[in-house]
Design a protein around this motif. Structure first.
Motif, PDB file in Angstrom:
ATOM      1  N   ARG A  34      66.574  45.520  30.046  1.00 29.21           N
ATOM      2  CA  ARG A  34      65.403  46.076  30.234  1.00 29.21           C
ATOM      3  C   ARG A  34      64.676  45.152  30.971  1.00 29.21           C
ATOM      4  NH1 ARG A  34      62.014  49.812  28.705  1.00 29.21           N
ATOM      5  NH2 ARG A  34      59.757  49.514  28.375  1.00 29.21           N
ATOM      6  N   VAL A  35      63.849  45.606  31.941  1.00 31.49           N
ATOM      7  CA  VAL A  35      62.904  44.781  32.709  1.00 31.49           C
ATOM      8  C   VAL A  35      61.697  45.446  32.873  1.00 31.49           C
ATOM      9  CG1 VAL A  35      62.665  43.937  35.128  1.00 31.49           C
ATOM     10  CG2 VAL A  35      64.858  44.201  34.336  1.00 31.49           C
ATOM     11  N   GLU A  36      60.638  44.442  32.608  1.00 24.29           N
ATOM     12  CA  GLU A  36      59.307  44.911  32.980  1.00 24.29           C
ATOM     13  C   GLU A  36      58.668  44.085  34.085  1.00 24.29           C
ATOM     14  OE1 GLU A  36      56.910  45.337  29.246  1.00 24.29           O
ATOM     15  OE2 GLU A  36      58.434  46.517  28.290  1.00 24.29           O
ATOM     16  N   THR A  37      57.544  44.510  34.731  1.00 25.65           N
ATOM     17  CA  THR A  37      56.999  43.853  35.822  1.00 25.65           C
ATOM     18  C   THR A  37      55.479  43.473  35.291  1.00 25.65           C
ATOM     19  OG1 THR A  37      56.453  46.225  36.830  1.00 25.65           O
ATOM     20  CG2 THR A  37      58.618  44.697  37.456  1.00 25.65           C
ATOM     21  N   ILE A  38      54.944  42.475  36.140  1.00 26.68           N
ATOM     22  CA  ILE A  38      53.522  42.085  35.967  1.00 26.68           C
ATOM     23  C   ILE A  38      52.978  41.840  37.237  1.00 26.68           C
ATOM     24  CG2 ILE A  38      54.221  39.853  35.139  1.00 26.68           C
ATOM     25  CD1 ILE A  38      51.737  39.748  33.491  1.00 26.68           C
ATOM     26  N   GLY A  39      51.725  41.964  37.656  1.00 23.43           N
ATOM     27  CA  GLY A  39      51.351  41.760  38.859  1.00 23.43           C
ATOM     28  C   GLY A  39      49.882  41.230  38.308  1.00 23.43           C
ATOM     29  N   PHE A  40      49.234  40.619  39.522  1.00 21.39           N
ATOM     30  CA  PHE A  40      47.895  40.019  39.340  1.00 21.39           C
ATOM     31  C   PHE A  40      46.802  40.289  40.254  1.00 21.39           C
ATOM     32  CE2 PHE A  40      51.487  37.332  37.508  1.00 21.39           C
ATOM     33  CZ  PHE A  40      50.882  37.298  36.167  1.00 21.39           C
ATOM     34  N   ASN A 112      50.319  29.552  40.286  1.00 21.73           N
ATOM     35  CA  ASN A 112      51.589  29.949  39.485  1.00 21.73           C
ATOM     36  C   ASN A 112      51.456  29.350  38.123  1.00 21.73           C
ATOM     37  OD1 ASN A 112      52.737  31.358  41.794  1.00 21.73           O
ATOM     38  ND2 ASN A 112      53.758  29.452  42.613  1.00 21.73           N
ATOM     39  N   LEU A 113      50.746  28.209  37.730  1.00 15.44           N
ATOM     40  CA  LEU A 113      50.779  27.722  36.646  1.00 15.44           C
ATOM     41  C   LEU A 113      50.171  28.931  35.547  1.00 15.44           C
ATOM     42  CD1 LEU A 113      49.730  24.272  37.243  1.00 15.44           C
ATOM     43  CD2 LEU A 113      52.054  25.167  37.098  1.00 15.44           C
ATOM     44  N   LEU A 114      49.108  29.412  36.027  1.00 16.03           N
ATOM     45  CA  LEU A 114      48.067  30.431  35.339  1.00 16.03           C
ATOM     46  C   LEU A 114      49.083  31.631  35.525  1.00 16.03           C
ATOM     47  CD1 LEU A 114      44.761  29.852  36.921  1.00 16.03           C
ATOM     48  CD2 LEU A 114      45.323  29.635  34.293  1.00 16.03           C
ATOM     49  N   PHE A 115      49.583  32.147  36.505  1.00 21.33           N
ATOM     50  CA  PHE A 115      50.536  33.183  36.206  1.00 21.33           C
ATOM     51  C   PHE A 115      51.576  33.491  35.240  1.00 21.33           C
ATOM     52  CE2 PHE A 115      50.101  34.744  41.207  1.00 21.33           C
ATOM     53  CZ  PHE A 115      48.792  34.994  40.832  1.00 21.33           C
ATOM     54  N   LEU A 116      52.322  32.197  35.348  1.00 27.75           N
ATOM     55  CA  LEU A 116      53.319  32.063  34.336  1.00 27.75           C
ATOM     56  C   LEU A 116      52.830  32.151  32.719  1.00 27.75           C
ATOM     57  CD1 LEU A 116      55.764  29.803  36.339  1.00 27.75           C
ATOM     58  CD2 LEU A 116      56.272  32.153  35.357  1.00 27.75           C
ATOM     59  N   GLY A 117      51.490  31.124  32.674  1.00 26.96           N
ATOM     60  CA  GLY A 117      51.188  31.095  31.159  1.00 26.96           C
ATOM     61  C   GLY A 117      50.685  32.523  30.562  1.00 26.96           C
ATOM     62  N   PHE A 118      49.933  33.211  31.821  1.00 22.80           N
ATOM     63  CA  PHE A 118      49.672  34.700  31.406  1.00 22.80           C
ATOM     64  C   PHE A 118      50.996  35.664  31.127  1.00 22.80           C
ATOM     65  CE2 PHE A 118      45.401  33.564  32.716  1.00 22.80           C
ATOM     66  CZ  PHE A 118      44.432  33.780  31.773  1.00 22.80           C
ATOM     67  N   ALA A 119      51.786  35.578  31.925  1.00 19.07           N
ATOM     68  CA  ALA A 119      53.281  36.339  31.805  1.00 19.07           C
ATOM     69  C   ALA A 119      53.982  35.919  30.683  1.00 19.07           C
ATOM     70  CB  ALA A 119      54.028  36.024  32.979  1.00 19.07           C
TER      71      ALA A 119
END
Length: 239
Positions: A34-40, A112-119
């Motif tokens: 299973r794969v989900e996606t996240i965008g910002f 990218n630090l914020l992206f990965l933290g929220f992800a």
């Protein structure tokens, strides 16, 4: 990959709608159950990528039925605060140039630090234990938050902070752009390559008007130059 060999974990792909993240999404769909996606949405000048990503998701479902059942929910987070904190050529109308620290002014500090933290926060809630990102330290603009050591350190911090294992997979980390084109071809054949060319967006300036052999873009920003050079080198290797 056979069903028996498929990783049963859920992966959350950081998906911008660009070439790299689309290739990473295909990579994840080929491997995980299973794969989900996240965008910002962070006030980026090339905000058109948010529209392109929806088209790419639709096309992946339509053209790759073997992946459609594995492709789960898509999530978009409003991270406008990044635009408030940053004064860069990706978040403001400025000429793209190199700074005194040697980095291009397209570098958005901490992005990218914020992206990965929220992800990771979303992944925890969604029951996903793998984060997949298109970061690369081979053919790239020198961003320090794209480097392997940064991502390995962040994987440890996220796992400790969430008190649960959180894997950060970066399948493009040591690939050239030519090898990224090759990987897309290996994963989905000419159909996926054509999808990447026609529907993904990489250009920092948000240009979609001109259609080049490698896709749409201005043709002269750093992102376009990398994409074009990689496509040219890939074609040369296949002949």
């Amino acid at each position: 990959m056979t069903a028996a060999a498929r990783d049963p974990r859920t992966a959350l792909v950081l998906f911008s709608g660009g070439q790299d993240s689309t290739t990473c999404l295909a990579w994840a769909l080929d491997r995980f159950s299973r794969v989900e996606t996240i965008g910002f949405d962070y006030g980026q000048r090339h905000r058109i990528e948010l529209d392109c990503r929806l088209t790419v998701l639709d096309e992946l479902r339509r053209q790759f039925p073997q992946w459609a059942d594995r492709l789960g929910d898509d999530h978009v987070l409003d991270l406008g605060l990044i635009g408030q904190l940053s004064d860069t050529a990706l978040t403001a109308e400025r000429e793209i140039e190199f700074q005194t620290n040697g980095l291009p002014n397209t570098f958005v500090p901490g992005r990218n630090l914020l992206f990965l933290g929220f992800a990771a926060t979303l992944a925890y809630r969604r029951g996903a234990s793998v984060l997949v990102g298109g970061m690369c330290e081979t053919d790239y603009s020198g961003y320090p938050d794209c480097r392997d050591n940064t991502l390995k350190a962040l994987q440890v911090a996220l796992s400790l902070g969430l008190a649960t294992p959180m894997t950060v997979d970066t399948p493009l980390m040591f690939l050239t752009k030519a090898q990224t084109w090759e990987l897309a071809e290996q994963l989905g054949g000419p159909v996926l390559t054509a999808l990447v060319i026609e529907h993904t967006h990489t250009c920092y300036l948000g240009e979609r008007g001109t259609r080049h052999p490698w896709g749409h873009g201005c043709g002269h920003c750093p992102a376009c130059e990398l994409r074009q050079a990689g496509h040219t080198a890939w074609l040369a290797d296949t002949r």
